[in-house]
Motif scaffolding. Sequence first.
Motif, PDB file in Angstrom:
ATOM      1  N   ARG A 177      -7.866   4.264 -28.646  1.00 55.66           N
ATOM      2  CA  ARG A 177      -7.840   4.861 -27.309  1.00 55.66           C
ATOM      3  C   ARG A 177      -8.505   3.947 -26.281  1.00 55.66           C
ATOM      4  O   ARG A 177      -8.000   3.756 -25.167  1.00 55.66           O
ATOM      5  CB  ARG A 177      -8.561   6.213 -27.328  1.00 55.66           C
ATOM      6  N   ILE A 178      -9.652   3.378 -26.644  1.00 57.78           N
ATOM      7  CA  ILE A 178     -10.407   2.531 -25.708  1.00 57.78           C
ATOM      8  C   ILE A 178      -9.585   1.321 -25.264  1.00 57.78           C
ATOM      9  O   ILE A 178      -9.631   0.907 -24.100  1.00 57.78           O
ATOM     10  CB  ILE A 178     -11.732   2.066 -26.356  1.00 57.78           C
ATOM     11  N   LEU A 179      -8.805   0.757 -26.180  1.00 56.80           N
ATOM     12  CA  LEU A 179      -8.090  -0.499 -25.902  1.00 56.80           C
ATOM     13  C   LEU A 179      -6.685  -0.304 -25.323  1.00 56.80           C
ATOM     14  O   LEU A 179      -5.998  -1.296 -25.068  1.00 56.80           O
ATOM     15  CB  LEU A 179      -7.992  -1.323 -27.194  1.00 56.80           C
ATOM     16  N   GLU A 180      -6.270   0.938 -25.079  1.00 58.43           N
ATOM     17  CA  GLU A 180      -4.899   1.161 -24.604  1.00 58.43           C
ATOM     18  C   GLU A 180      -4.588   0.386 -23.320  1.00 58.43           C
ATOM     19  O   GLU A 180      -3.536  -0.241 -23.202  1.00 58.43           O
ATOM     20  CB  GLU A 180      -4.639   2.655 -24.387  1.00 58.43           C
ATOM     21  N   LYS A 181      -5.501   0.420 -22.333  1.00 56.01           N
ATOM     22  CA  LYS A 181      -5.238  -0.267 -21.062  1.00 56.01           C
ATOM     23  C   LYS A 181      -5.204  -1.782 -21.251  1.00 56.01           C
ATOM     24  O   LYS A 181      -4.388  -2.484 -20.647  1.00 56.01           O
ATOM     25  CB  LYS A 181      -6.290   0.123 -20.023  1.00 56.01           C
ATOM     26  N   GLU A 182      -6.104  -2.284 -22.106  1.00 61.93           N
ATOM     27  CA  GLU A 182      -6.112  -3.732 -22.371  1.00 61.93           C
ATOM     28  C   GLU A 182      -4.818  -4.151 -23.074  1.00 61.93           C
ATOM     29  O   GLU A 182      -4.255  -5.211 -22.781  1.00 61.93           O
ATOM     30  CB  GLU A 182      -7.329  -4.101 -23.222  1.00 61.93           C
ATOM     31  N   MET A 204       1.367  -0.744 -26.639  1.00 59.79           N
ATOM     32  CA  MET A 204       0.280  -0.923 -27.604  1.00 59.79           C
ATOM     33  C   MET A 204       0.495  -2.243 -28.365  1.00 59.79           C
ATOM     34  O   MET A 204       1.631  -2.666 -28.591  1.00 59.79           O
ATOM     35  CB  MET A 204       0.245   0.237 -28.595  1.00 59.79           C
ATOM     36  N   ARG A 205      -0.582  -2.874 -28.773  1.00 58.90           N
ATOM     37  CA  ARG A 205      -0.497  -4.135 -29.504  1.00 58.90           C
ATOM     38  C   ARG A 205      -1.465  -4.106 -30.692  1.00 58.90           C
ATOM     39  O   ARG A 205      -2.272  -3.202 -30.838  1.00 58.90           O
ATOM     40  CB  ARG A 205      -0.809  -5.317 -28.583  1.00 58.90           C
ATOM     41  N   GLY A 206      -1.381  -5.112 -31.539  1.00 60.68           N
ATOM     42  CA  GLY A 206      -2.179  -5.155 -32.747  1.00 60.68           C
ATOM     43  C   GLY A 206      -3.476  -5.918 -32.578  1.00 60.68           C
ATOM     44  O   GLY A 206      -3.612  -6.746 -31.679  1.00 60.68           O
ATOM     45  N   SER A 207      -4.433  -5.623 -33.447  1.00 58.84           N
ATOM     46  CA  SER A 207      -5.730  -6.321 -33.426  1.00 58.84           C
ATOM     47  C   SER A 207      -6.383  -6.266 -34.795  1.00 58.84           C
ATOM     48  O   SER A 207      -6.265  -5.267 -35.510  1.00 58.84           O
ATOM     49  CB  SER A 207      -6.709  -5.658 -32.447  1.00 58.84           C
ATOM     50  N   PHE A 208      -7.099  -7.321 -35.147  1.00 61.66           N
ATOM     51  CA  PHE A 208      -8.117  -7.239 -36.190  1.00 61.66           C
ATOM     52  C   PHE A 208      -9.436  -6.963 -35.470  1.00 61.66           C
ATOM     53  O   PHE A 208      -9.781  -7.650 -34.499  1.00 61.66           O
ATOM     54  CB  PHE A 208      -8.224  -8.541 -36.981  1.00 61.66           C
TER      55      PHE A 208
END
Length: 503
Positions: free
Chosen positions: A489-494, A357-361
Amino acid sequence: MIGVDIGTTSTKAVLFKKNGEAVYKSDVGYPLHSPNVAVAEQDPEEIFQAVITTIKDCVAKAGDGTIHFISFSAAMHSVIAIDENDQALTKCITWADNRSAKWADLIRKYHNGHAIYRNTGTPIHAMSPLSKIMWLENDHPEIAMKTKKYIGIKAYIFFRLFGQYVVDHSIASATGMMNLEKLTWDEAALNIVKITEEKLPKLVKTTKKFHDVNSKYAAEMGLDGEIPFIIGASDGVLSNVGVGAIEEGDVAVTIGTSGAVRTIIDQPRTDEKGRIFCYALTEKHWVIGGPVNNGGMILRWLKEALATSEVEVAKSLDKNPYDMLTEIAADVPAGANGLLFHPFLAGERAPFWNPNMRGSFIGLSLTHEKKHMIRAVLEGVMFNLYSVLIALNEVMDTSIHTVKATGGFSRSPLWRQMMADIFDLEVSIPQSYESSCLGACVLGMYANGEIDDFSHVTSMIGTTFTHTPEVETRKTYKELMAIFIRTSRILEKEYEQLSKLQR
């Protein structure tokens, strides 16, 4: 009585009176060696010397007063490989080390990982000694073939002090290798890593007392060699005791370097979806909950990456830079004008158990300023903790009615109120911030037969601050929380693809 907490960034020892009053605290820090994103190690000898120094300081402060006992709390999930000559072959590999991530994934997919979790209570993840030992045994045979014992940092300390390789049920229950029902090393888990229990320390109760400390170290600490050392438990479960979160429906939330949400139950229990841990406190007390990687370390990242000018201003005003950051955030309305932050800078444990997992704004616009980003970062840490609370609530028999918070963040009125609003629960904060050290001492009193149960702690924790949810703010956070969980959840693969590019 002295409570010692062997932590990730420092060891603390607190001298308490029997009524819970903290007389003196000694705190010795040490570095976490992270040459790259996957490595997080420490020098076990530095930690041992910190233990000696902090106890020595407390003993000196006690003067002629009698030290009744010394009881221990320690961080979980560490691994040190020890050779035939009782010398360390590795550094202390901490919970934050992700080099065994590949092996955790293999255990999960091909070695009946969910069944191992249900037996041991520790989710399959790179944090756990189960994964770390499998990594060492397979990727570093030059170390594995020389290893007599795989131990954690508390076992290292106790071997130096007493010449025995022992581990308490609490620390052992966080290895992914102890059977919760039998309180023995789990045969199926050991078969996966292809080691025998002779390669692990002897299991003992958290109330086990040790006498006859090594005379050299007793003299160095200024101790009578007969003073009992109580092996104690892990920092997480003892924090629950130290804040008085001991009744059904009480939840403890801790934010230190990392963070956790926990509650005490009377028998072991795991989660069908594998989102939470189950760790031992005593044979009659178990703690379920979820840890997050990203707690106070996110505020440190914020200070260093985005707020260098604010730090300089704080220095010129002789002000704590973290206080200045929270003051800036307090100027921004709840929800940061629709800006969200995923705080997964160090991967994440609960509830995702995904080191990639990674961070995002999320939602940045031209109307947002740095102050909105600061507010969003603080809120992101709380949103993530609340997602753990949701999972915990689904597993508990009793609904959650009270949150008792501790850790460095609890000194901030803004964060305390933010927690009450996001959790939509009353939040109370004990006067004593050293909950793990106090919890260790309460466990010591229990071990000595001085108290019959942990309810005695309620008379020891002093006054509390209490925060109740604010109606309008609560509504804003409820709407944003749904978006936070959905996008996580949506961004887990990305996030996984990005982490591979980063490596």
